[in-house]
Design a protein around this motif. Structure first.
Motif, PDB file in Angstrom:
ATOM      1  N   LEU A  27       0.821  -1.211   0.000  1.00 41.58           N
ATOM      2  CA  LEU A  27       0.000   0.000   0.000  1.00 41.58           C
ATOM      3  C   LEU A  27       0.854   1.260   0.000  1.00 41.58           C
ATOM      4  O   LEU A  27       0.420   2.314  -0.456  1.00 41.58           O
ATOM      5  N   TRP A  68      -2.019   4.101  -4.548  1.00 40.37           N
ATOM      6  CA  TRP A  68      -3.065   3.426  -5.321  1.00 40.37           C
ATOM      7  C   TRP A  68      -2.825   3.493  -6.825  1.00 40.37           C
ATOM      8  O   TRP A  68      -3.135   2.540  -7.547  1.00 40.37           O
ATOM      9  N   ILE A 102      -0.210   0.854  -7.679  1.00 40.01           N
ATOM     10  CA  ILE A 102      -0.785  -0.480  -7.548  1.00 40.01           C
ATOM     11  C   ILE A 102      -1.718  -0.776  -8.721  1.00 40.01           C
ATOM     12  O   ILE A 102      -1.682  -1.863  -9.310  1.00 40.01           O
ATOM     13  N   ALA A 103      -2.558   0.217  -9.067  1.00 42.76           N
ATOM     14  CA  ALA A 103      -3.486   0.026 -10.185  1.00 42.76           C
ATOM     15  C   ALA A 103      -2.736  -0.222 -11.482  1.00 42.76           C
ATOM     16  O   ALA A 103      -3.136  -1.074 -12.295  1.00 42.76           O
ATOM     17  N   THR A 160       4.195  -7.199  -5.261  1.00 43.83           N
ATOM     18  CA  THR A 160       2.815  -6.804  -5.566  1.00 43.83           C
ATOM     19  C   THR A 160       2.261  -7.658  -6.696  1.00 43.83           C
ATOM     20  O   THR A 160       1.099  -8.074  -6.670  1.00 43.83           O
TER      21      THR A 160
END
Length: 338
Positions: free
Chosen positions: A83, A87, A90-91, A214
């Protein structure tokens, strides 16, 4: 105890792989394990043993040890670290994985690769190399020959990445951190990521590992989704057989809704995230995970027949190279423009 000789050989190969890695740190331990398996498989005098007294043990290593290793791999992952990427990052990682996965399956089908090869190549190249291929092959019950080619391809391309990506680092104008992001988002195996990113310094290595892990997290939903699809196919085949009076598939062959090792992997991720796991426990788990995966990957490598791959697998080789270019290109575009 018929599996003992094969297990003993896999353990010896894992130990030898550790020695190679200790002598030549640029060679990832797991890559060395796969390579040793491939080399052993090409020795004609050893093939009767590989297909005879060693087969049972190598099968246990490549399947059961692989799943145990994947479970322990979850202890490397902290959702807090992931995290911390933000975001948007990560996306973008999820998008890269999905586009590579779907694109590689499309390439595999376009080149008419047989059986589960398109799925297994897509899994290995988009997520985490030979470990992901081994995990996915267990869910779809792929044959050894279907698994062998994807393992050989992902090992080849991951090894090439260790040499090729650093040569492109400065010509592409990437900073140290950008290079680490690129490596983490595009190189297949965790060990290969470490070997490639470490030349840019500790900061690049740190971000490369987090980005890579990830991608590893996505192994669980990918495998669970495929298991669900396989389960529906099995149910449809049973219903068709009942309606037509044909032979129904074996009820025991029906895949679980979520494979047990995937649940174990997710549980390990949760434990690492919410509990203060002692460093000593993590070190032991890391050692066990590496040993199990090294033995499993040696077992997978021992099923590779390079002569057959060269003579009949040029289409698979082309798909693997195109998939490698696809994920590297997507990752570079995200690092530079997002």
């Amino acid at each position: 105890m018929k599996w003992l000789p094969g297990i003993a050989l896999a353990a010896a190969a894992a130990l030898l792989s550790w020695g190679i890695h200790a002598l030549i740190p640029a060679v990832p331990l797991l890559t060395a394990a796969v390579a040793l398996g491939i080399i052993v498989a090409q020795i004609p005098a050893l093939r009767p043993a590989l297909g005879g007294p060693l087969k049972a043990g190598l099968g246990v290593a490549s399947k059961k040890f692989m799943r145990l290793g994947v479970v322990l791999l979850g202890l490397k992952l902290s959702l807090v670290d992931i995290l911390g990427l933000g975001w948007i990052s990560i996306a973008m990682i999820v998008v890269i994985v999905l586009l590579t996965f779907v694109g590689t399956i499309g390439l595999g089908r376009a080149f008419k690769l047989p059986g589960h090869q398109p799925l297994l190549i897509a899994t290995g190249f988009s997520i985490c190399g030979a470990s992901a291929i081994g995990a996915m092959s267990g869910v779809v019950r792929a044959k050894d020959e279907e698994t062998a080619t994807p393992v050989a391809l992902v090992t080849l391309c991951g090894t090439l990445a260790i040499a090729v990506l650093p040569l492109l680092w400065h010509p592409l104008g990437l900073s140290n951190e950008q290079f680490g992001q690129w490596v983490g988002a595009s190189v297949h195996d965790v060990g290969q990521v470490v070997a490639t990113a470490q030349i840019a310094g500790p900061a690049a290595l740190a971000v490369a590992i987090v980005v890579k892990l990830t991608r590893v997290v996505l192994l669980a939903p990918m495998v669970a989704t495929v298991a669900g699809i396989e389960r529906r196919k099995h149910s449809a085949a049973v219903a068709l057989a009942e309606a037509t009076g044909g032979t129904a598939p074996d009820a025991g062959a029906r895949p679980p809704i979520v494979p047990l090792f995937v649940l174990g992997f997710l549980a390990a991720v949760v434990v690492r995230t919410v509990l203060p796991v002692p460093d000593a426990v993590l070190e032991v788990a890391d050692w066990m995970q590496t040993a199990l995966l090294a033995m499993a990957l040696f077992g997978l490598g021992s099923a590779v027949r390079l002569r057959e791959l060269v003579l009949t697998g040029w289409r698979a080789l082309l798909v693997g190279l195109l998939s490698w270019v696809l994920i590297a290109g997507l990752a570079w575009a995200v690092v530079v423009y997002v």
